[in-house]
Design a protein around this motif. Sequence first.
Motif, short mmCIF file in Angstrom:
data_model
loop_
_atom_site.label_atom_id
_atom_site.label_comp_id
_atom_site.label_asym_id
_atom_site.label_seq_id
_atom_site.Cartn_x
_atom_site.Cartn_y
_atom_site.Cartn_z
N SER A 57 0.94 -1.27 -0.02
CA SER A 57 0.01 0.04 -0.13
C SER A 57 1.04 1.25 0.13
N LEU A 58 2.13 1.09 0.73
CA LEU A 58 2.82 2.51 0.51
C LEU A 58 3.51 2.72 -0.59
N LEU A 59 3.78 1.63 -1.41
CA LEU A 59 4.40 1.60 -2.74
C LEU A 59 3.27 2.27 -3.67
N VAL A 60 1.95 1.95 -3.59
CA VAL A 60 0.97 2.35 -4.35
C VAL A 60 0.92 3.97 -4.08
N LYS A 61 1.01 4.37 -2.89
CA LYS A 61 0.75 5.70 -2.37
C LYS A 61 1.79 6.63 -2.89
N LYS A 62 3.05 6.04 -3.07
CA LYS A 62 4.07 6.67 -3.19
C LYS A 62 4.31 7.00 -4.82
N TYR A 63 4.10 5.56 -5.64
CA TYR A 63 4.27 5.80 -6.85
C TYR A 63 3.22 6.04 -8.01
#
Length: 268
Positions: A204-210
């Motif tokens: 979820s953090l990767l989706v939010k960041k990228y």
Amino acid sequence: MSEVSAVRTVKTRCPKCGEVFPVTLTSELLEEAKSNPLGLVGVAVPHSDHVLVAYFDSNGAERGTRVFAALQAPEKGLYEVRIPLRDVKGLRNIAGFVIESRKLNLRLVYSTRSISTSIKVSAPDTSLEVDFQRDVSYSHVRAWLELLVDVLENSYSTLPLDYINTLRIFDVMVEEQPFTYAKQVFWLVANASTITIKPRLPESLLVKKYRPTILYEKYNGNFVSRVIESGGLKVSDILGSEAPQVLFSYAETVLSLYRRGVIDLVIE
């Protein structure tokens, strides 16, 4: 249940009262688990003043239980809830509906308008009757209703709003040809208050960041962000009571994030 369809009988314990119940798993139940978006099927066991729902995967392994209070003692008949007009305003095809769930001991009724056509479909523990404001194609609508009653047969929410939102979506979807994927969306909405969103890390953090284009262009970007930041919220909280087309899109987004491994959907 026929002997042919029986796979095996397992025992499950009610976490509230400690009583142990036999549950017969059938090939039909296991097939239903395969088609369910979470890979699960629930079996309701009403007893005393509460109902135990045991969940099984397609291999017949128990994957958790849920207990909720019975709305009314079975000997008093179905507990009836009459839906007010303000909760279903904006319907353009449906004039009224009656949902009866014998396993939940619940009847939901909405009817305020003149009726042109009425169609009723049934499953072993559930019946659904829908009144339409105008003439409709019987075969077309019946195909939709059979899909929908199958969803309701395997739904265990006791919150009327979950079923109201499902019927609101059906009201607009019935203008299209039936498609299999709609069953998964209907099931998620019909059980929305029983399912908790739990974002997965680090996905979820990767989706939010990228902010991957495939997600943020296909779906509402602000809603995607809300979902992946909504740890601990119920699906019903994140869906709200938007317009039916928006509800469908939001539910589709939640399912897409779940399939991509960005969030977990947990029945609680």
